[in-house]
Motif scaffolding. Structure first.
Motif, mmCIF file in Angstrom:
data_model
loop_
_atom_site.group_PDB
_atom_site.id
_atom_site.type_symbol
_atom_site.label_atom_id
_atom_site.label_comp_id
_atom_site.label_asym_id
_atom_site.label_seq_id
_atom_site.Cartn_x
_atom_site.Cartn_y
_atom_site.Cartn_z
ATOM 1 N N VAL A 49 0.837 -1.206 0.000
ATOM 2 C CA VAL A 49 0.000 0.000 0.000
ATOM 3 C C VAL A 49 0.874 1.259 0.000
ATOM 4 N N GLY A 50 1.949 1.244 0.769
ATOM 5 C CA GLY A 50 2.847 2.393 0.815
ATOM 6 C C GLY A 50 3.495 2.683 -0.527
ATOM 7 N N LEU A 51 3.894 1.629 -1.241
ATOM 8 C CA LEU A 51 4.482 1.841 -2.562
ATOM 9 C C LEU A 51 3.453 2.362 -3.556
ATOM 10 N N LEU A 52 2.230 1.864 -3.469
ATOM 11 C CA LEU A 52 1.179 2.386 -4.347
ATOM 12 C C LEU A 52 0.920 3.864 -4.081
ATOM 13 N N ILE A 53 0.778 4.217 -2.815
ATOM 14 C CA ILE A 53 0.549 5.621 -2.463
ATOM 15 C C ILE A 53 1.741 6.470 -2.898
ATOM 16 N N SER A 54 2.935 5.971 -2.656
ATOM 17 C CA SER A 54 4.149 6.704 -3.014
ATOM 18 C C SER A 54 4.222 6.939 -4.519
ATOM 19 N N TRP A 55 3.860 5.948 -5.295
ATOM 20 C CA TRP A 55 3.928 6.068 -6.756
ATOM 21 C C TRP A 55 2.965 7.139 -7.263
ATOM 22 N N TYR A 56 1.716 7.069 -6.799
ATOM 23 C CA TYR A 56 0.703 7.992 -7.309
ATOM 24 C C TYR A 56 0.773 9.380 -6.672
ATOM 25 N N ALA A 57 1.305 9.476 -5.459
ATOM 26 C CA ALA A 57 1.408 10.775 -4.788
ATOM 27 C C ALA A 57 2.784 11.414 -4.978
ATOM 28 N N THR A 92 5.697 10.700 -3.558
ATOM 29 C CA THR A 92 6.341 10.947 -2.270
ATOM 30 C C THR A 92 7.491 9.963 -2.093
ATOM 31 N N ALA A 93 8.274 10.162 -1.045
ATOM 32 C CA ALA A 93 9.380 9.254 -0.739
ATOM 33 C C ALA A 93 8.826 7.893 -0.334
ATOM 34 N N ALA A 94 9.345 6.835 -0.930
ATOM 35 C CA ALA A 94 8.794 5.502 -0.711
ATOM 36 C C ALA A 94 8.957 5.034 0.731
ATOM 37 N N GLY A 95 10.137 5.194 1.305
ATOM 38 C CA GLY A 95 10.382 4.700 2.663
ATOM 39 C C GLY A 95 9.506 5.376 3.692
ATOM 40 N N ALA A 96 9.393 6.691 3.585
ATOM 41 C CA ALA A 96 8.570 7.424 4.540
ATOM 42 C C ALA A 96 7.091 7.079 4.375
ATOM 43 N N THR A 97 6.654 6.884 3.144
ATOM 44 C CA THR A 97 5.249 6.545 2.906
ATOM 45 C C THR A 97 4.932 5.152 3.432
ATOM 46 N N ILE A 98 5.856 4.228 3.268
ATOM 47 C CA ILE A 98 5.650 2.880 3.795
ATOM 48 C C ILE A 98 5.578 2.917 5.316
ATOM 49 N N ALA A 99 6.485 3.659 5.951
ATOM 50 C CA ALA A 99 6.471 3.762 7.413
ATOM 51 C C ALA A 99 5.188 4.428 7.895
ATOM 52 N N LEU A 100 4.748 5.478 7.209
ATOM 53 C CA LEU A 100 3.501 6.145 7.581
ATOM 54 C C LEU A 100 2.307 5.210 7.409
ATOM 55 N N THR A 101 2.320 4.397 6.375
ATOM 56 C CA THR A 101 1.250 3.418 6.169
ATOM 57 C C THR A 101 1.242 2.389 7.295
ATOM 58 N N ALA A 102 2.411 1.930 7.702
ATOM 59 C CA ALA A 102 2.492 0.964 8.802
ATOM 60 C C ALA A 102 1.960 1.568 10.097
ATOM 61 N N VAL A 103 2.307 2.817 10.368
ATOM 62 C CA VAL A 103 1.803 3.498 11.566
ATOM 63 C C VAL A 103 0.290 3.697 11.450
ATOM 64 N N GLY A 104 -0.186 3.983 10.242
ATOM 65 C CA GLY A 104 -1.626 4.098 10.018
ATOM 66 C C GLY A 104 -2.349 2.792 10.310
ATOM 67 N N PHE A 105 -1.764 1.669 9.885
ATOM 68 C CA PHE A 105 -2.358 0.366 10.194
ATOM 69 C C PHE A 105 -2.396 0.126 11.701
ATOM 70 N N PHE A 106 -1.374 0.599 12.419
ATOM 71 C CA PHE A 106 -1.383 0.457 13.871
ATOM 72 C C PHE A 106 -2.566 1.203 14.476
ATOM 73 N N PHE A 107 -2.767 2.455 14.052
ATOM 74 C CA PHE A 107 -3.864 3.243 14.619
ATOM 75 C C PHE A 107 -5.230 2.671 14.244
ATOM 76 N N VAL A 108 -5.362 2.137 13.037
ATOM 77 C CA VAL A 108 -6.618 1.486 12.648
ATOM 78 C C VAL A 108 -6.843 0.244 13.499
ATOM 79 N N SER A 109 -5.801 -0.538 13.708
ATOM 80 C CA SER A 109 -5.907 -1.735 14.538
ATOM 81 C C SER A 109 -6.278 -1.383 15.971
ATOM 82 N N LEU A 110 -5.649 -0.345 16.507
ATOM 83 C CA LEU A 110 -5.959 0.096 17.866
ATOM 84 C C LEU A 110 -7.397 0.585 17.978
ATOM 85 N N ALA A 111 -7.853 1.345 16.996
ATOM 86 C CA ALA A 111 -9.231 1.851 17.019
ATOM 87 C C ALA A 111 -10.238 0.700 16.941
ATOM 88 N N LEU A 112 -9.985 -0.268 16.068
ATOM 89 C CA LEU A 112 -10.886 -1.418 15.955
ATOM 90 C C LEU A 112 -10.916 -2.236 17.243
#
Length: 108
Positions: A62-70, A72-92
């Motif tokens: 997902v991070g690479l897809l977002i990075s490609w279309y937006a 943005t830097a791939a590594g930072a986008t992947i890390a942000l996506t992983a942190v986003g998954f954490f917050f979604v998991s915590l909320a659920l």
């Protein structure tokens, strides 16, 4: 206990090797966030490892897809996506706990 020790050694090696490649903040984002998101739901260590692997792979995809279309830097986008998954998991998880608590209070 042996599984926890082996996992700790592998994480230590991964962190020390990745510092030179992607930097400190991205290393923690890529290694800690998927594990934290998975361990919220896991009852056993092996469940956490499998869940973290799935969340990590999904974060990369997902991070690479977002990075490609937006563009943005791939590594930072992947890390942000992983942190986003954490917050979604915590909320659920918190929603699940609240619903279980409400159900217990309603029937008590």
């Amino acid at each position: 206990k042996l599984t926890n020790f082996v996992l700790l050694v592998l994480i230590t090696l991964s962190i020390s090797a990745s510092f030179t490649v992607v930097g400190t903040l991205l290393s923690f984002g890529l290694l800690i966030a998927p594990a934290a998101a998975s361990l919220i739901w896991a009852k056993h260590t092996w469940e956490g490892v499998i869940g973290a692997s799935i969340i990590g792979a999904l974060s990369i995809y997902v991070g690479l897809l977002i990075s490609w279309y937006a563009s943005t830097a791939a590594g930072a986008t992947i890390a942000l996506t992983a942190v986003g998954f954490f917050f979604v998991s915590l909320a659920l998880y918190e929603i699940k706990r609240a619903l279980q608590k409400k159900r217990i209070l309603r029937f008590a």
